[in-house]
Scaffold this motif. Structure first.
Motif, short mmCIF file in Angstrom:
data_model
loop_
_atom_site.label_atom_id
_atom_site.label_comp_id
_atom_site.label_asym_id
_atom_site.label_seq_id
_atom_site.Cartn_x
_atom_site.Cartn_y
_atom_site.Cartn_z
N VAL A 41 0.54 -1.17 0.02
CA VAL A 41 -0.24 0.11 0.13
C VAL A 41 0.68 1.23 0.09
O VAL A 41 1.77 1.32 0.89
CB VAL A 41 -0.79 0.08 1.33
CG1 VAL A 41 -1.68 1.32 1.34
CG2 VAL A 41 -1.90 -1.20 1.24
N GLN A 42 0.61 2.18 -0.78
CA GLN A 42 1.27 3.37 -0.80
C GLN A 42 0.83 4.21 0.09
O GLN A 42 -0.57 4.65 0.20
CB GLN A 42 1.19 4.09 -2.33
CG GLN A 42 2.12 3.44 -3.38
CD GLN A 42 3.76 3.74 -3.14
OE1 GLN A 42 4.13 3.07 -2.12
NE2 GLN A 42 4.21 4.65 -3.78
N MET A 43 1.68 4.80 0.86
CA MET A 43 1.39 6.04 1.78
C MET A 43 0.82 7.09 0.89
O MET A 43 1.55 7.63 0.11
CB MET A 43 2.61 6.27 2.71
CG MET A 43 2.46 7.27 3.61
SD MET A 43 1.24 6.32 5.01
CE MET A 43 1.41 7.71 6.22
N PRO A 44 -0.15 7.96 1.42
CA PRO A 44 -0.41 9.14 0.94
C PRO A 44 0.81 10.15 1.04
O PRO A 44 1.42 10.17 2.09
CB PRO A 44 -1.71 9.70 1.74
CG PRO A 44 -2.26 8.35 2.13
CD PRO A 44 -1.10 7.45 2.41
N GLU A 45 1.07 10.79 -0.27
CA GLU A 45 2.09 11.56 -0.06
C GLU A 45 1.95 13.22 -0.15
O GLU A 45 2.29 13.88 0.68
CB GLU A 45 3.23 11.30 -1.11
CG GLU A 45 3.76 9.89 -0.85
CD GLU A 45 4.89 9.47 -2.19
OE1 GLU A 45 4.88 10.38 -2.91
OE2 GLU A 45 5.12 8.40 -2.06
#
Length: 163
Positions: A41-45
């Motif tokens: 899961v990509q962390m919101p950036e």
């Protein structure tokens, strides 16, 4: 008796586990990114990605509230739980923001509006609705409704900035 309790609350437990899992994934993603490892899961950036994540947390409150009603939770208890979901989403969102100036701006606005850098307290909201002339039940309902609403100004800014 315990098995009966677990059967009754199975859907609620699944929903809460999903909510907790999402938050744990986000926190674990922070650690994995800091160690230069990949994650599922990509962390919101960006601030707008974080805003979208935040909105997904609070948009579920009316659906969860319907389930709580079916399960017989008191109005007061449902108001406290809805408030907690919203407050946790606020806290986690701010944790994800990298720019400390943005966080300070949000905290300053919250101090100005609510007298608290973390936004309104449950007691603040309950008192506010009571002062507006609502009885206890109406105040609790208003807290549940307000917990599921996001700020359209910030939402619109993200839509404009993403185009």
């Amino acid at each position: 008796m315990i098995s009966h309790y677990l059967n009754i609350n199975k859907k609620l437990l699944i929903g809460l586990c999903n909510f907790i899992a999402i938050n744990l994934i986000c926190v674990s993603t922070l650690y994995s990114q800091s160690e230069n490892t990949s994650s599922i899961v990509q962390m919101p950036e960006t601030n707008c990605e974080i805003r979208v994540w935040y909105n997904f947390q609070v948009v579920a409150i009316p659906i969860i509230n319907k389930y709580w009603i079916e399960q017989g939770y008191s109005l007061s208890h449902r108001a406290h739980m809805a408030f907690s979901i919203r407050q946790n989403a606020r806290t986690y969102s701010r944790f994800m923001i990298n720019d400390q100036e943005v966080i300070k701006t949000f905290e300053s606005l919250d101090i100005e509006k609510y007298g608290n850098p973390n936004g309104p307290t449950f007691e603040y909201l309950f008192s506010k609705y009571k002062q507006e002339g609502h009885d206890d039940d109406e105040a609790y309902e208003a807290i549940i409704v307000s917990a599921s609403k996001t700020n359209p100004i910030y939402d619109k800014e993200c839509l404009i900035n993403s185009n």
